[in-house]
Design an enzyme around this catalytic site. Structure first.
Site, PDB file in Angstrom:
ATOM      1  N   ASP A   6       0.877  -1.177   0.000  1.00 14.58           N
ATOM      2  CA  ASP A   6       0.000   0.000   0.000  1.00 14.58           C
ATOM      3  C   ASP A   6       0.914   1.226   0.000  1.00 14.58           C
ATOM      4  OD1 ASP A   6      -2.316   1.651   0.306  1.00 14.58           O
ATOM      5  OD2 ASP A   6      -2.000   1.720   2.469  1.00 14.58           O
ATOM      6  N   SER A   7       0.303   2.402  -0.159  1.00 11.84           N
ATOM      7  CA  SER A   7       1.083   3.628  -0.059  1.00 11.84           C
ATOM      8  C   SER A   7       1.639   3.812   1.362  1.00 11.84           C
ATOM      9  CB  SER A   7       0.200   4.830  -0.396  1.00 11.84           C
ATOM     10  OG  SER A   7      -0.923   4.854   0.467  1.00 11.84           O
ATOM     11  N   TYR A  38      -0.929   8.418  -2.068  1.00  9.75           N
ATOM     12  CA  TYR A  38      -1.071   8.264  -3.513  1.00  9.75           C
ATOM     13  C   TYR A  38      -2.283   9.054  -4.022  1.00  9.75           C
ATOM     14  CZ  TYR A  38       2.074   4.119  -3.844  1.00  9.75           C
ATOM     15  OH  TYR A  38       3.143   3.258  -3.848  1.00  9.75           O
ATOM     16  N   GLY A  39      -3.236   9.301  -3.139  1.00  8.55           N
ATOM     17  CA  GLY A  39      -4.551   9.796  -3.547  1.00  8.55           C
ATOM     18  C   GLY A  39      -4.551  11.153  -4.222  1.00  8.55           C
ATOM     19  N   ASN A  70      -6.872   0.837  -2.899  1.00  9.25           N
ATOM     20  CA  ASN A  70      -7.852   1.115  -3.958  1.00  9.25           C
ATOM     21  C   ASN A  70      -7.280   2.056  -5.014  1.00  9.25           C
ATOM     22  OD1 ASN A  70     -10.836   0.208  -2.842  1.00  9.25           O
ATOM     23  ND2 ASN A  70      -9.412   0.698  -1.197  1.00  9.25           N
ATOM     24  N   THR A  71      -6.508   3.047  -4.562  1.00 10.82           N
ATOM     25  CA  THR A  71      -5.972   4.054  -5.472  1.00 10.82           C
ATOM     26  C   THR A  71      -4.980   3.421  -6.448  1.00 10.82           C
ATOM     27  OG1 THR A  71      -6.191   5.642  -3.672  1.00 10.82           O
ATOM     28  CG2 THR A  71      -4.829   6.302  -5.534  1.00 10.82           C
ATOM     29  N   GLU A 148      -2.398   7.904   8.574  1.00 11.51           N
ATOM     30  CA  GLU A 148      -0.948   7.757   8.457  1.00 11.51           C
ATOM     31  C   GLU A 148      -0.243   8.400   9.656  1.00 11.51           C
ATOM     32  OE1 GLU A 148       1.660   5.752   6.315  1.00 11.51           O
ATOM     33  OE2 GLU A 148      -0.452   5.796   5.820  1.00 11.51           O
ATOM     34  N   CYS A 180     -11.138   3.097   0.524  1.00 10.55           N
ATOM     35  CA  CYS A 180      -9.696   3.322   0.704  1.00 10.55           C
ATOM     36  C   CYS A 180      -9.320   2.471   1.908  1.00 10.55           C
ATOM     37  CB  CYS A 180      -9.414   4.800   0.972  1.00 10.55           C
ATOM     38  SG  CYS A 180      -7.744   5.143   1.581  1.00 10.55           S
ATOM     39  N   THR A 181      -8.230   1.710   1.778  1.00  9.54           N
ATOM     40  CA  THR A 181      -7.904   0.766   2.855  1.00  9.54           C
ATOM     41  C   THR A 181      -7.535   1.472   4.159  1.00  9.54           C
ATOM     42  OG1 THR A 181      -5.657   0.586   1.943  1.00  9.54           O
ATOM     43  CG2 THR A 181      -7.248  -1.105   1.302  1.00  9.54           C
ATOM     44  N   HIS A 182      -7.106   2.724   4.060  1.00 10.71           N
ATOM     45  CA  HIS A 182      -6.829   3.482   5.291  1.00 10.71           C
ATOM     46  C   HIS A 182      -8.103   3.703   6.110  1.00 10.71           C
ATOM     47  CE1 HIS A 182      -2.972   4.528   3.404  1.00 10.71           C
ATOM     48  NE2 HIS A 182      -2.589   5.075   4.547  1.00 10.71           N
TER      49      HIS A 182
HETATM   50  N1  DGL Z   1      -4.808   3.193   1.061  1.00 13.50           N
HETATM   51  C1  DGL Z   1      -4.986   3.739  -0.207  1.00 13.50           C
HETATM   52  C2  DGL Z   1      -6.298   3.365  -0.870  1.00 13.50           C
HETATM   53  O1  DGL Z   1      -6.851   2.333  -0.556  1.00 13.50           O
HETATM   54  C3  DGL Z   1      -4.500   5.099  -0.594  1.00 13.50           C
HETATM   55  C4  DGL Z   1      -4.376   6.194   0.386  1.00 13.50           C
HETATM   56  C5  DGL Z   1      -3.436   7.251  -0.193  1.00 13.50           C
HETATM   57  O2  DGL Z   1      -2.251   6.967  -0.276  1.00 13.50           O
HETATM   58  O3  DGL Z   1      -3.926   8.320  -0.593  1.00 13.50           O
HETATM   59  O4  DGL Z   1      -6.766   4.067  -1.738  1.00 13.50           O
END
Ligand code: DGL
Length: 260
Positions: A6-7, A38-39, A70-71, A148, A180-182
Protein backbone atom coordinates in the site's frame (compact mmCIF):
# COMPACT_ATOMS: atom_id res chain seq x y z
CA UNK A 1 5.38 -15.99 -0.01
CA UNK A 2 2.62 -13.45 -0.49
CA UNK A 3 3.53 -9.79 -1.02
CA UNK A 4 1.09 -7.11 0.12
CA UNK A 5 1.59 -3.40 -0.44
CA UNK A 6 0.00 0.00 0.00
CA UNK A 7 1.08 3.63 -0.06
CA UNK A 8 1.39 3.42 3.73
CA UNK A 9 -0.20 1.70 6.70
CA UNK A 10 -3.77 1.50 5.34
CA UNK A 11 -3.17 -1.87 3.69
CA UNK A 12 -2.44 -3.35 7.12
CA UNK A 13 -6.24 -3.68 7.39
CA UNK A 14 -6.12 -6.06 4.42
CA UNK A 15 -2.98 -7.79 5.68
CA UNK A 16 -4.72 -8.52 8.97
CA UNK A 17 -7.63 -10.22 7.16
CA UNK A 18 -5.17 -12.26 5.06
CA UNK A 19 -3.30 -13.51 8.14
CA UNK A 20 -6.61 -14.69 9.59
CA UNK A 21 -7.61 -16.49 6.39
CA UNK A 22 -4.13 -17.94 5.74
CA UNK A 23 -2.46 -18.22 9.16
CA UNK A 24 0.49 -20.28 7.87
CA UNK A 25 1.34 -18.08 4.91
CA UNK A 26 4.62 -16.20 4.96
CA UNK A 27 3.86 -12.57 4.17
CA UNK A 28 5.85 -9.50 3.21
CA UNK A 29 4.15 -6.12 3.64
CA UNK A 30 5.62 -3.06 1.95
CA UNK A 31 4.47 0.47 2.81
CA UNK A 32 5.53 3.10 0.30
CA UNK A 33 5.83 5.69 3.04
CA UNK A 34 8.32 7.81 1.08
CA UNK A 35 5.54 8.54 -1.41
CA UNK A 36 2.33 8.46 0.66
CA UNK A 37 -0.35 9.60 -0.03
CA UNK A 38 -1.07 8.26 -3.51
CA UNK A 39 -4.55 9.80 -3.55
CA UNK A 40 -3.41 13.23 -4.73
CA UNK A 41 -0.92 11.95 -7.36
CA UNK A 42 -1.51 11.38 -11.07
CA UNK A 43 -1.84 7.94 -12.66
CA UNK A 44 1.62 7.95 -14.29
CA UNK A 45 3.28 8.60 -10.90
CA UNK A 46 1.27 5.85 -9.19
CA UNK A 47 2.00 3.41 -12.02
CA UNK A 48 5.76 4.00 -11.70
CA UNK A 49 5.59 3.31 -7.96
CA UNK A 50 3.41 0.22 -8.36
CA UNK A 51 5.60 -1.33 -11.08
CA UNK A 52 8.75 -0.76 -9.02
CA UNK A 53 7.20 -2.23 -5.89
CA UNK A 54 5.71 -5.21 -7.75
CA UNK A 55 9.11 -6.10 -9.21
CA UNK A 56 10.78 -5.60 -5.80
CA UNK A 57 8.34 -8.04 -4.17
CA UNK A 58 8.87 -10.62 -6.92
CA UNK A 59 12.65 -10.27 -6.52
CA UNK A 60 12.15 -11.02 -2.81
CA UNK A 61 10.39 -14.27 -3.69
CA UNK A 62 6.70 -13.27 -3.61
CA UNK A 63 4.57 -15.50 -5.83
CA UNK A 64 1.23 -13.76 -5.19
CA UNK A 65 0.85 -10.00 -4.92
CA UNK A 66 -1.95 -8.10 -3.23
CA UNK A 67 -2.36 -4.44 -4.13
CA UNK A 68 -3.88 -3.46 -0.76
CA UNK A 69 -4.78 -0.02 -2.02
CA UNK A 70 -7.85 1.12 -3.96
CA UNK A 71 -5.97 4.05 -5.47
CA UNK A 72 -3.10 1.90 -6.77
CA UNK A 73 -5.55 -0.70 -8.05
CA UNK A 74 -7.56 1.89 -9.96
CA UNK A 75 -4.50 3.55 -11.48
CA UNK A 76 -2.12 0.67 -12.04
CA UNK A 77 -3.33 -2.91 -11.49
CA UNK A 78 -3.92 -3.48 -15.22
CA UNK A 79 -0.37 -2.32 -16.04
CA UNK A 80 1.05 -4.42 -13.20
CA UNK A 81 -0.72 -7.53 -14.51
CA UNK A 82 0.69 -6.89 -18.01
CA UNK A 83 4.19 -6.45 -16.59
CA UNK A 84 4.11 -9.54 -14.36
CA UNK A 85 2.00 -11.98 -16.40
CA UNK A 86 3.05 -15.08 -14.44
CA UNK A 87 2.24 -13.66 -10.98
CA UNK A 88 -1.35 -13.77 -9.71
CA UNK A 89 -2.29 -10.26 -8.60
CA UNK A 90 -5.21 -9.39 -6.32
CA UNK A 91 -6.46 -5.81 -6.39
CA UNK A 92 -8.77 -3.99 -4.00
CA UNK A 93 -11.84 -2.18 -5.29
CA UNK A 94 -14.57 -0.38 -3.35
CA UNK A 95 -17.35 -2.75 -2.27
CA UNK A 96 -19.98 -1.31 -4.61
CA UNK A 97 -21.41 -4.75 -5.41
CA UNK A 98 -22.20 -5.87 -1.84
CA UNK A 99 -23.46 -2.41 -0.89
CA UNK A 100 -25.81 -2.30 -3.89
CA UNK A 101 -27.04 -5.82 -3.13
CA UNK A 102 -27.84 -4.91 0.48
CA UNK A 103 -29.25 -1.41 -0.07
CA UNK A 104 -32.91 -0.97 0.77
CA UNK A 105 -33.06 2.78 0.18
CA UNK A 106 -31.64 2.57 -3.35
CA UNK A 107 -28.81 4.95 -2.51
CA UNK A 108 -25.24 4.25 -1.34
CA UNK A 109 -22.08 6.28 -0.82
CA UNK A 110 -18.49 5.44 -1.75
CA UNK A 111 -15.77 7.22 0.24
CA UNK A 112 -12.48 7.33 -1.64
CA UNK A 113 -9.31 9.26 -2.33
CA UNK A 114 -9.51 12.01 -4.95
CA UNK A 115 -7.64 9.80 -7.44
CA UNK A 116 -9.97 6.80 -6.97
CA UNK A 117 -13.05 9.01 -6.97
CA UNK A 118 -12.15 10.37 -10.41
CA UNK A 119 -10.93 7.08 -11.85
CA UNK A 120 -12.38 5.40 -14.90
CA UNK A 121 -12.17 2.08 -13.03
CA UNK A 122 -14.58 3.21 -10.31
CA UNK A 123 -16.89 4.73 -12.94
CA UNK A 124 -16.92 1.37 -14.74
CA UNK A 125 -17.54 -0.56 -11.50
CA UNK A 126 -20.56 1.65 -10.82
CA UNK A 127 -21.81 1.39 -14.42
CA UNK A 128 -21.59 -2.41 -14.31
CA UNK A 129 -22.98 -3.07 -10.83
CA UNK A 130 -25.10 -0.22 -9.52
CA UNK A 131 -28.16 -0.93 -11.65
CA UNK A 132 -30.88 1.41 -10.42
CA UNK A 133 -29.11 2.19 -7.14
CA UNK A 134 -27.80 5.74 -6.94
CA UNK A 135 -24.12 5.97 -5.94
CA UNK A 136 -22.72 9.12 -4.32
CA UNK A 137 -18.95 9.16 -4.84
CA UNK A 138 -17.48 11.22 -1.98
CA UNK A 139 -13.79 12.18 -2.29
CA UNK A 140 -12.19 12.50 1.14
CA UNK A 141 -8.93 14.48 0.74
CA UNK A 142 -6.66 14.28 3.75
CA UNK A 143 -8.35 11.32 5.43
CA UNK A 144 -5.58 8.82 4.61
CA UNK A 145 -3.05 11.23 6.07
CA UNK A 146 -5.06 11.35 9.32
CA UNK A 147 -4.56 7.59 9.59
CA UNK A 148 -0.95 7.76 8.46
CA UNK A 149 -0.18 10.21 11.27
CA UNK A 150 -2.24 8.12 13.72
CA UNK A 151 -4.62 10.97 14.51
CA UNK A 152 -7.42 8.48 15.02
CA UNK A 153 -9.40 10.14 17.78
CA UNK A 154 -9.17 13.80 16.85
CA UNK A 155 -12.54 15.41 17.77
CA UNK A 156 -12.10 18.11 15.09
CA UNK A 157 -11.79 15.37 12.47
CA UNK A 158 -14.94 13.61 13.73
CA UNK A 159 -16.81 16.90 13.39
CA UNK A 160 -15.57 17.60 9.87
CA UNK A 161 -16.22 13.98 8.80
CA UNK A 162 -19.76 14.32 10.11
CA UNK A 163 -20.29 17.47 8.01
CA UNK A 164 -18.69 15.76 5.00
CA UNK A 165 -21.08 12.78 5.17
CA UNK A 166 -24.22 14.74 6.03
CA UNK A 167 -25.39 15.40 2.43
CA UNK A 168 -25.31 11.72 1.37
CA UNK A 169 -26.74 10.44 4.67
CA UNK A 170 -29.48 13.08 4.62
CA UNK A 171 -30.27 12.02 1.05
CA UNK A 172 -30.85 8.46 2.30
CA UNK A 173 -27.64 6.52 1.62
CA UNK A 174 -27.96 3.36 3.71
CA UNK A 175 -24.52 1.84 2.96
CA UNK A 176 -21.24 3.73 3.15
CA UNK A 177 -18.43 1.96 1.31
CA UNK A 178 -14.93 2.45 2.69
CA UNK A 179 -13.20 2.81 -0.68
CA UNK A 180 -9.70 3.32 0.70
CA UNK A 181 -7.90 0.77 2.86
CA UNK A 182 -6.83 3.48 5.29
CA UNK A 183 -10.47 4.25 6.10
CA UNK A 184 -10.96 0.87 7.82
CA UNK A 185 -9.00 2.41 10.70
CA UNK A 186 -11.44 5.35 10.80
CA UNK A 187 -14.40 3.00 11.34
CA UNK A 188 -14.54 3.79 15.10
CA UNK A 189 -14.94 7.51 14.18
CA UNK A 190 -17.33 6.89 11.28
CA UNK A 191 -19.62 4.32 12.95
CA UNK A 192 -21.21 6.81 15.38
CA UNK A 193 -21.64 9.30 12.50
CA UNK A 194 -23.57 6.90 10.29
CA UNK A 195 -25.15 5.43 13.46
CA UNK A 196 -28.37 3.58 12.65
CA UNK A 197 -28.81 5.34 9.29
CA UNK A 198 -26.23 3.36 7.29
CA UNK A 199 -23.80 0.45 7.45
CA UNK A 200 -20.10 0.71 6.72
CA UNK A 201 -18.88 -1.67 4.00
CA UNK A 202 -15.28 -2.93 3.94
CA UNK A 203 -13.91 -5.55 1.54
CA UNK A 204 -10.83 -6.79 3.43
CA UNK A 205 -12.40 -10.20 4.17
CA UNK A 206 -13.47 -10.64 0.54
CA UNK A 207 -9.92 -9.82 -0.59
CA UNK A 208 -8.57 -12.40 1.88
CA UNK A 209 -10.96 -15.04 0.46
CA UNK A 210 -9.67 -14.28 -3.04
CA UNK A 211 -6.10 -14.79 -1.74
CA UNK A 212 -7.12 -18.19 -0.35
CA UNK A 213 -8.49 -19.16 -3.78
CA UNK A 214 -5.32 -18.08 -5.60
CA UNK A 215 -2.67 -19.12 -3.08
CA UNK A 216 -3.10 -22.88 -3.56
CA UNK A 217 -1.48 -25.08 -0.93
CA UNK A 218 0.21 -22.87 1.65
CA UNK A 219 3.13 -24.31 3.57
CA UNK A 220 4.77 -21.44 5.43
CA UNK A 221 5.51 -20.67 9.04
CA UNK A 222 3.19 -17.67 9.40
CA UNK A 223 6.16 -15.28 9.25
CA UNK A 224 5.65 -11.58 8.61
CA UNK A 225 8.24 -9.17 7.20
CA UNK A 226 7.50 -5.44 7.29
CA UNK A 227 9.20 -3.07 4.85
CA UNK A 228 8.85 0.65 4.24
CA UNK A 229 10.43 3.05 1.77
CA UNK A 230 10.89 5.63 4.55
CA UNK A 231 10.93 5.54 8.37
CA UNK A 232 10.29 1.80 8.79
CA UNK A 233 10.17 2.15 12.59
CA UNK A 234 6.82 3.93 12.18
CA UNK A 235 5.32 0.67 10.86
CA UNK A 236 6.24 -1.24 14.03
CA UNK A 237 5.00 1.64 16.14
CA UNK A 238 1.63 1.75 14.34
CA UNK A 239 0.60 -1.85 15.09
CA UNK A 240 -0.69 -1.30 18.64
CA UNK A 241 -2.51 2.02 17.98
CA UNK A 242 -4.20 0.36 15.00
CA UNK A 243 -5.29 -2.62 17.14
CA UNK A 244 -3.04 -5.05 15.25
CA UNK A 245 -1.08 -6.54 18.14
CA UNK A 246 -1.60 -10.02 16.65
CA UNK A 247 0.59 -9.05 13.69
CA UNK A 248 3.46 -8.10 15.99
CA UNK A 249 3.82 -11.71 17.20
CA UNK A 250 4.51 -12.84 13.62
CA UNK A 251 7.47 -10.50 13.19
CA UNK A 252 10.93 -12.07 13.22
CA UNK A 253 12.67 -8.68 13.03
CA UNK A 254 11.84 -4.97 13.18
CA UNK A 255 10.54 -3.32 10.03
CA UNK A 256 13.30 -2.60 7.52
CA UNK A 257 13.96 0.01 4.86
CA UNK A 258 13.18 -1.06 1.27
CA UNK A 259 15.09 0.60 -1.53
CA UNK A 260 12.42 0.85 -4.25
N1 DGL B 1 -4.81 3.19 1.06
C1 DGL B 1 -4.99 3.74 -0.21
C2 DGL B 1 -6.30 3.36 -0.87
O1 DGL B 1 -6.85 2.33 -0.56
C3 DGL B 1 -4.50 5.10 -0.59
C4 DGL B 1 -4.38 6.19 0.39
C5 DGL B 1 -3.44 7.25 -0.19
O2 DGL B 1 -2.25 6.97 -0.28
O3 DGL B 1 -3.93 8.32 -0.59
O4 DGL B 1 -6.77 4.07 -1.74
Amino acid sequence: MIGVFDSGIGGLSVLSAITQALPDANLTYLADTAHVPYGDKDDAYIQRRVLGIGQHLVDRGCRLIVVACNTATAAAVATLRETLPSIPIVGVEPGVKPAVAASKSGRIAVLATVSTAHSERLARLIRCHAGTVRVDVVPCPGWATKVETLQLDDPAFAESASRHLAPTLDAGADHVVLGCTHYAFLAPVLAPIVADRARLVDVADAVARQCVRLAGRVSGQGRLTLLATARPERLDAALVPLGLQSLASRLGAPAALADV
